[in-house]
Each structure stands twice: as structure tokens, then as C-alpha cells.
Design a protein around this motif. Structure first.
Motif, PDB file in Angstrom:
ATOM      1  N   ALA A   1       1.306  -6.565  -0.239  1.00 47.98           N
ATOM      2  CA  ALA A   1       1.697  -5.229   0.216  1.00 47.98           C
ATOM      3  C   ALA A   1       1.652  -4.242  -0.944  1.00 47.98           C
ATOM      4  O   ALA A   1       2.013  -4.576  -2.082  1.00 47.98           O
ATOM      5  CB  ALA A   1       3.095  -5.257   0.819  1.00 47.98           C
TER       6      ALA A   1
ATOM      7  N   GLU B   1       3.529   0.985   3.887  1.00 50.01           N
ATOM      8  CA  GLU B   1       2.861  -0.018   3.069  1.00 50.01           C
ATOM      9  C   GLU B   1       1.507  -0.359   3.656  1.00 50.01           C
ATOM     10  O   GLU B   1       1.302  -0.285   4.873  1.00 50.01           O
ATOM     11  CB  GLU B   1       3.704  -1.303   2.979  1.00 50.01           C
ATOM     12  CG  GLU B   1       4.953  -1.166   2.134  1.00 50.01           C
ATOM     13  CD  GLU B   1       5.663  -2.499   1.992  1.00 50.01           C
ATOM     14  OE1 GLU B   1       5.345  -3.425   2.769  1.00 50.01           O
ATOM     15  OE2 GLU B   1       6.531  -2.617   1.105  1.00 50.01           O
TER      16      GLU B   1
ATOM     17  N   HIS C   1       2.872  -0.312  -1.940  1.00 48.58           N
ATOM     18  CA  HIS C   1       3.693   0.828  -1.546  1.00 48.58           C
ATOM     19  C   HIS C   1       2.900   2.115  -1.712  1.00 48.58           C
ATOM     20  O   HIS C   1       2.317   2.367  -2.772  1.00 48.58           O
ATOM     21  CB  HIS C   1       4.959   0.884  -2.394  1.00 48.58           C
ATOM     22  CG  HIS C   1       5.865   2.021  -2.040  1.00 48.58           C
ATOM     23  ND1 HIS C   1       6.600   2.038  -0.879  1.00 48.58           N
ATOM     24  CD2 HIS C   1       6.125   3.183  -2.696  1.00 48.58           C
ATOM     25  CE1 HIS C   1       7.295   3.169  -0.826  1.00 48.58           C
ATOM     26  NE2 HIS C   1       7.019   3.871  -1.924  1.00 48.58           N
TER      27      HIS C   1
END
Length: 479
Positions: A116, A275, A118
Motif C-alpha cells: 500500500a 491508498e 499513502h
């Protein structure tokens, strides 16, 4: 790199603990005192078990000639301790810089272990990172752009008629025309210096994306792309007809392109989410993602080791160069010393009196800020030997040996011989030596002048080129 830093730091602290009782010389910088203590401790331990490790006849000879009258062992200890301390300081500083470089590289990693990333908000802008995909037995590297999280509203700015007319040439990219498109188109939000916002829309996103990405196609295809132009309160729409042509790719290029398309579609699907989770699999194979960051910490540490070794080696060379400079200074001052001896002895002084007169005048000048002179320092040292009770002849012999130059050895032998045999031709011999040394100094000055002219040849040629350029460029510009 962190393990290397920890090991070297613990070794340094341990050595500093064992060397805490060692003394450092006066004038040592506070920052270098710990290194000097460790270097002294290591030197003592090493010399006890490996006495030949810190032993170089040439180095010892240079040290004795540079510092006449001082203890050979003391000079040797000071020199090797200083050299070891500098090398250790370089290693520790380079290791710490390498660790800082490693930490800085780790700070740039924004890809989580779960794949993931951000996203930044709209005001903070977009970012680009390098990622590597471990897919089966293969590894693929990509540079991906992480677009910011879009805000709910979208403001569109207008385009002037001039930009509308130039759009076809702006978006071509590496293609010859919009009628034959095989490479990506340049579909951006802004072009040139126009304060215009452009939003693109493709009639066939599966073949040509809204960002200009051309996907793999098997047959020719006509696509219409719409440009929504806005500037202030003025809005206009422009349609452009594009013909996509299939591109011949190798199997590896095709696989890379498909993976790249997968990344683009994945980001497009998650652009409104906080995300962006990279694809976990493709065509039944699991993908392991990892971010590529520039980490030069190990390279810096290796460079530090090389620099420390070079420092250890080239300090010996620097020592020898200092000795050579001293010899040049001694040769340059020899004619002056002989002429002064001739002058004072001719005026009725004894050899000892003339020697002390020359050395005393130099000592007074030094106290008043005069320049340092190795030859006169040797004469001062000879006078101190005479004051301490050493015989005059032996002092003159020591004077010649300490300089290590044939000229001074000859002069000292001449003075000592005069004391032993009462040579009546001393003045004549001294005058001959003065004339000979003056002639040699003149020849040396001519040689140095020729060498200086040779060294100035390259700068003079460069200056000539600059002058020619200054003269010729205006002439060519006016043609």
C-alpha cells in the motif's frame, strides 16, 4: 550498513576505554584527542608483538633530517601515532556518514510491506518512485507516478484559440501524425506557457487512455479524443481523430507493456482512495513489490576504507616531499652563508665567532617575526652544541651530516680541517667556494625560470583561445 556502523562504533568505544589512560601531545585538537589515545594504545601493543610493522628506514631517515637533534624513537612514535589517528578518524567519520546515507534512503521508502502507498492530498502534489516486481523467476523495474488524491470538485480552465490550433502538434509526441499513432500521446493538463487547463477523454479507454497511454492492439483502430478546454469563464470542447496502429513487440517487451498497463489501470481504479494497493498477482502468478531507492551507504563506507589506506600511504610521501623542500631551501641559502663567512672571517673574526655571529643575527630576526630558515636553524643548533661543551671540529662535522647535502659536508670538512691543521689558505678556499656556489645558484635560477615558462605555456594557450574567441565571435555574428 547499520551492523557495520554498530560494530565499528563498539570497537571504537572499547578501544577508547582501554586507551583512556594514554596521554596526548600538547596542541592536539579536542576532537582528535580520542583518536590519538587509541592510536598510541594500538602503537604500543603492535610494537610489542610486531616490531617491524611500524618500521621504515626511509621514513626514519626523513624524520631525523627534518627534526635534527630530536630523539629518533620519539619522532617515529609521534609520526605513526598521528598517521594512525588520522586514518581512524576518516574511517569513523565515513562510517557515520554511510549510516546517515542509509537512514536517508530508508526515509524515502513510502511503499508499505502490504503493498500500500499513502497518497498525498491535492495541494501537496504528486510523487514518483521506483518499484521492482518479483514475478515468478523474473524481476521488472518500473518508475511509477503517484497521483494525488482528487478533490470532490473539479475546476476546468479555458483554452485560447491559439492553443486549440496547436493541440495536434503538441500531443504528437514521437509519432509522425495523428493518422499513424504507435507511441504514447502527450495528453497533459497544461502546454507551454498557456495558463489553460485541459482535460482529456478518450472514446476507447481500453486502447488509448485519457493520459495518452497507447495500449496493445492487434488491428488498426480509430479513436476520438475530446479536449475540454477552459480559461476563466470561457469553455470549449475540441475533438481530435486518432488512428492507432499495432506495434510489433518482442515477447519480453509485450510482457513489460502488459505489466505497465496493469499498474496504470490499478492506479486509475484507486485514484479516489486514500491508498493505492499495487496488484498482488497477474496471470496466476504472485507479485512481490519492493521500492527501489538509491542507497550508497556501503559504497561510501568502502570509499572511506580506501581513503584511509591512501592517507596512511601518502603521508609517507608527504613527509618525503617536506624533506625535499627542506633540501631545496638549504641549497638556496648556502651561497649566502658562505659569503657571510668570507665577510666576517676576512674582517678578522675566528670561524667560531663568525658562525655565532651569523646564527645570532638570525635568532634576533626570528624573534622579531622573521622567516624560518632550515640552514640557519642548523647553525643555531651547532652553536648550542658548542655552548654545551662539544668540540668545535666535531660540531662542524655534525652540522654537515645533519643537512645531508654535499655542499654543507664539504664546508664543514673545510672548517674542521682548518682547526686541525691550521690551513693558511682558508680564506682563499672560502672565496672559491663562495664564487662556485654563486655560479651554481645562478644556474639553478635560470633552470627554475625555464621550468616556470614551460608551466605557463598551457595557461597562455588557453588565454590565446579566449582572446581569439572574443575577437572572432562578434565578427561571425555580424556576417
Amino acid at each position: 550498513m547499520y551492523w557495520i556502523t554498530m560494530i565499528i562504533s563498539f570497537c571504537f568505544l572499547g578501544l577508547l576505554y582501554f586507551a583512556r589512560k594514554e596521554e596526548t601531545g600538547q596542541g592536539t585538537a579536542s576532537v582528535l584527542k580520542p583518536f590519538y589515545k587509541i592510536a598510541m594504545y594500538l602503537y604500543k601493543k603492535t610494537c610489542r608483538h610486531f616490531p617491524k610493522l611500524f618500521s621504515s628506514p626511509q621514513v626514519e631517515k626523513d624524520l631525523v633530517q627534518l627534526h635534527p637533534g630530536e630523539s629518533r624513537e620519539c619522532l617515529k612514535t609521534q609520526y605513526y601515532v598521528r598517521k594512525t589517528a588520522l586514518c581512524m578518524a576518516v574511517i569513523l567519520a565515513g562510517t557515520l556518514f554511510g549510516a546517515a546515507c542509509r537512514f536517508s534512503a530508508q526515509e524515502k521508502i513510502i511503499l508499505g510491506e502490504d503493498g500500500a502507498i499513502h497518497r498525498l492530498n491535492y495541494q501537496e502534489g504528486e510523487r514518483e518512485i521506483n518499484v521492482a516486481a518479483d514475478y515468478g523467476q523474473q524481476q521488472m523495474d518500473f518508475r511509477v507516478k503517484i497521483e494525488p488524491r482528487l478533490l470532490p470538485e473539479a475546476e476546468i480552465e479555458a483554452l485560447t484559440e491559439e492553443l486549440r490550433a496547436r493541440l495536434p502538434e503538441y500531443i504528437l509526441g514521437r509519432n509522425e501524425s495523428l493518422g499513424c499513432v504507435t507511441e504514447d500521446l502527450v495528453l497533459r493538463e497544461h502546454y507551454g506557457e498557456f495558463p489553460v487547463f485541459v482535460k482529456w477523454e478518450s472514446s476507447s479507454p481500453g486502447s488509448l487512455s485519457d493520459t495518452g497511454q497507447v495500449f496493445t492492439i492487434e488491428d488498426e483502430e480509430d479513436v476520438i479524443i475530446k479536449a475540454y478546454l477552459s480559461y476563466g469563464g470561457y469553455e470549449q470542447t475540441e475533438e481530435l481523430h486518432v488512428r492507432l496502429m499495432p506495434q510489433q513487440l518482442t515477447e519480453e517487451e509485450e510482457r513489460y507493456r502488459q505489466m505497465e498497463e496493469l499498474l496504470i489501470r490499478s492506479q486509475s481504479d484507486s485514484v479516489r482512495e486514500a491508498e493505492w494497493r499495487l496488484p498482488a498477482s497477474w496471470q496466476g502468478e504472485e507479485i512481490q513489490w519492493r521500492q527501489i531507492v538509491e542507497d550508497n551507504s556501503l559504497l561510501m563506507w568502502a570509499g572511506t576504507l580506501v581513503v584511509s589506506v591512501l592517507v596512511f600511504i601518502f603521508l609517507d610521501k608527504d613527509l618525503h616531499e617536506q624533506l625535499e623542500k627542506r633540501k631545496k631551501s638549504l641549497r638556496r641559502e648556502y651561497p649566502e652563508i658562505v659569503h657571510k663567512l668570507v665577510l666576517f672571517v676576512g674582517a678578522g673574526m675566528t670561524i667560531r665567532g663568525a658562525f655565532q655571529k651569523i646564527a645570532g643575527d638570525y635568532e634576533v630576526k626570528r624573534r622579531n617575526g622573521g622567516r624560518f630558515s632550515p640552514a640557519y636553524e642548523e647553525m643555531l643548533y651547532t652553536c648550542r652544541e658548542l655552548y654545551s661543551g662539544i668540540s668545535e671540529g666535531l660540531s662542524y662535522e655534525h652540522f654537515g651530516k645533519r643537512t645531508g647535502l654535499q655542499e654543507y659536508v664539504k664546508l664543514s670538512a673545510l672548517l674542521a680541517q682548518n682547526l686541525k691543521r691550521g690551513n693558511s689558505t682558508l680564506m682563499e678556499r672560502l672565496r672559491e667556494e663562495a664564487e662556485k656556489s654563486a655560479e651554481e645558484r645562478l644556474q639553478q635560477s635560470k633552470k627554475m625560470g625555464e621550468e616556470a615558462g614551460t608551466k605557463l605555456l598551457v595557461p597562455m594557450v588557453l588565454m590565446l583561445v579566449v582572446v581569439m574567441a572574443i575577437i572572432m565571435l562578434p565578427a561571425f555574428s555580424n556576417m
